[in-house]
Design a protein around this motif. Structure first.
Motif, PDB file in Angstrom:
ATOM      1  N   VAL A  45       0.862  -1.174   0.000  1.00 26.89           N
ATOM      2  CA  VAL A  45       0.000   0.000   0.000  1.00 26.89           C
ATOM      3  C   VAL A  45       0.897   1.221   0.000  1.00 26.89           C
ATOM      4  CG1 VAL A  45      -1.748   1.308   1.254  1.00 26.89           C
ATOM      5  CG2 VAL A  45      -1.878  -1.180   1.187  1.00 26.89           C
ATOM      6  N   ALA A  69      -4.879  -2.011   6.104  1.00 27.16           N
ATOM      7  CA  ALA A  69      -5.593  -1.551   4.910  1.00 27.16           C
ATOM      8  C   ALA A  69      -6.687  -2.514   4.470  1.00 27.16           C
ATOM      9  CB  ALA A  69      -4.611  -1.296   3.771  1.00 27.16           C
ATOM     10  N   THR A  88     -11.171  -0.572   4.294  1.00 25.33           N
ATOM     11  CA  THR A  88      -9.773  -0.120   4.233  1.00 25.33           C
ATOM     12  C   THR A  88      -9.155   0.004   5.613  1.00 25.33           C
ATOM     13  OG1 THR A  88     -10.478   2.192   4.201  1.00 25.33           O
ATOM     14  CG2 THR A  88     -10.157   1.111   2.071  1.00 25.33           C
TER      15      THR A  88
END
Length: 206
Positions: A45, A69, A88
């Motif tokens: 990420v 995430a 998320t």
């Protein structure tokens, strides 16, 4: 040796010769009764490898790992593959009851449920981080977290169950009719007579 130098916050096994541990930098390491073997799975990420926080499975061919995430990975006995969580937020814990039932919990009161086909989000009306989730064989599901948060799934909604403490709760686990929760500063709770009761843990350590 674990086969890695990364921190490993989560571990689960179905038997002595079948154990998985997960951790930083999307690390998974497996024990086969002889040695630990590390591998990488998951995704990055923003160019940073996600950390995995927890792992649970119903058996050797059905293992889940969760982490930053909203990352969810599934192991089918041969390969780890991503599974869309729909969220998320970091997921801190995962637990379930067979291949068609699993729960994962995380930051900001996030809870997602696996029904055997897909993950879906369920509302909790809390904003504290959730640290642990546990489900009995009978389908009784509990989640605990920051500021004494204690939630119970009634089959259609998450209900707040007063814990009697403002300390953060880090773990919940049960067996049969027994249910326990543990937390900061030596907090130890036992669920009996439809309510949480404080029990002396013999320590005040965080």
């Amino acid at each position: 040796a674990s086969g890695t130098a990364e921190a490993l916050p989560g571990i689960w096994g179905s038997r002595a010769e079948y154990i998985w541990a997960v951790g930083e930098a999307r690390t998974l390491t497996h024990f086969d009764a002889t040695a630990w073997t590390a591998r990488l799975a998951g995704s990055d990420v923003g160019g940073v490898p996600v950390a995995l926080q927890a792992v649970w499975g119903s058996g050797p061919s059905d293992v889940w790992a969760v982490g930053e995430a909203g990352t969810v990975l599934h192991f089918d006995g041969a390969t780890w593959l991503p599974s869309a969580s729909g969220v998320t937020q970091t997921l801190n814990a995962v637990w379930g009851n067979g291949s068609a039932e699993a729960w994962a919990v995380g930051f900001n009161g996030t809870v997602v449920h696996w029904d055997g086909a897909a993950w879906s989000s369920t509302a909790t009306d809390v904003h504290q981080p959730l640290s642990s989730v546990w489900e009995s064989e009978a389908g009784d599901v509990w989640a605990v977290g920051g500021a004494g948060t204690s939630l119970r799934w009634d089959g259609s909604a998450w209900l707040d169950v007063p814990s009697g403490t403002s300390e953060s709760l880090f773990g919940v686990w049960g067996s049969g009719s027994e249910l326990w929760a543990s937390g900061a500063n030596g907090t130890l709770l036992h669920f009996a007579s439809s309510q949480w009761q404080a029990v002396s843990a013999g320590t005040t350590q965080y």
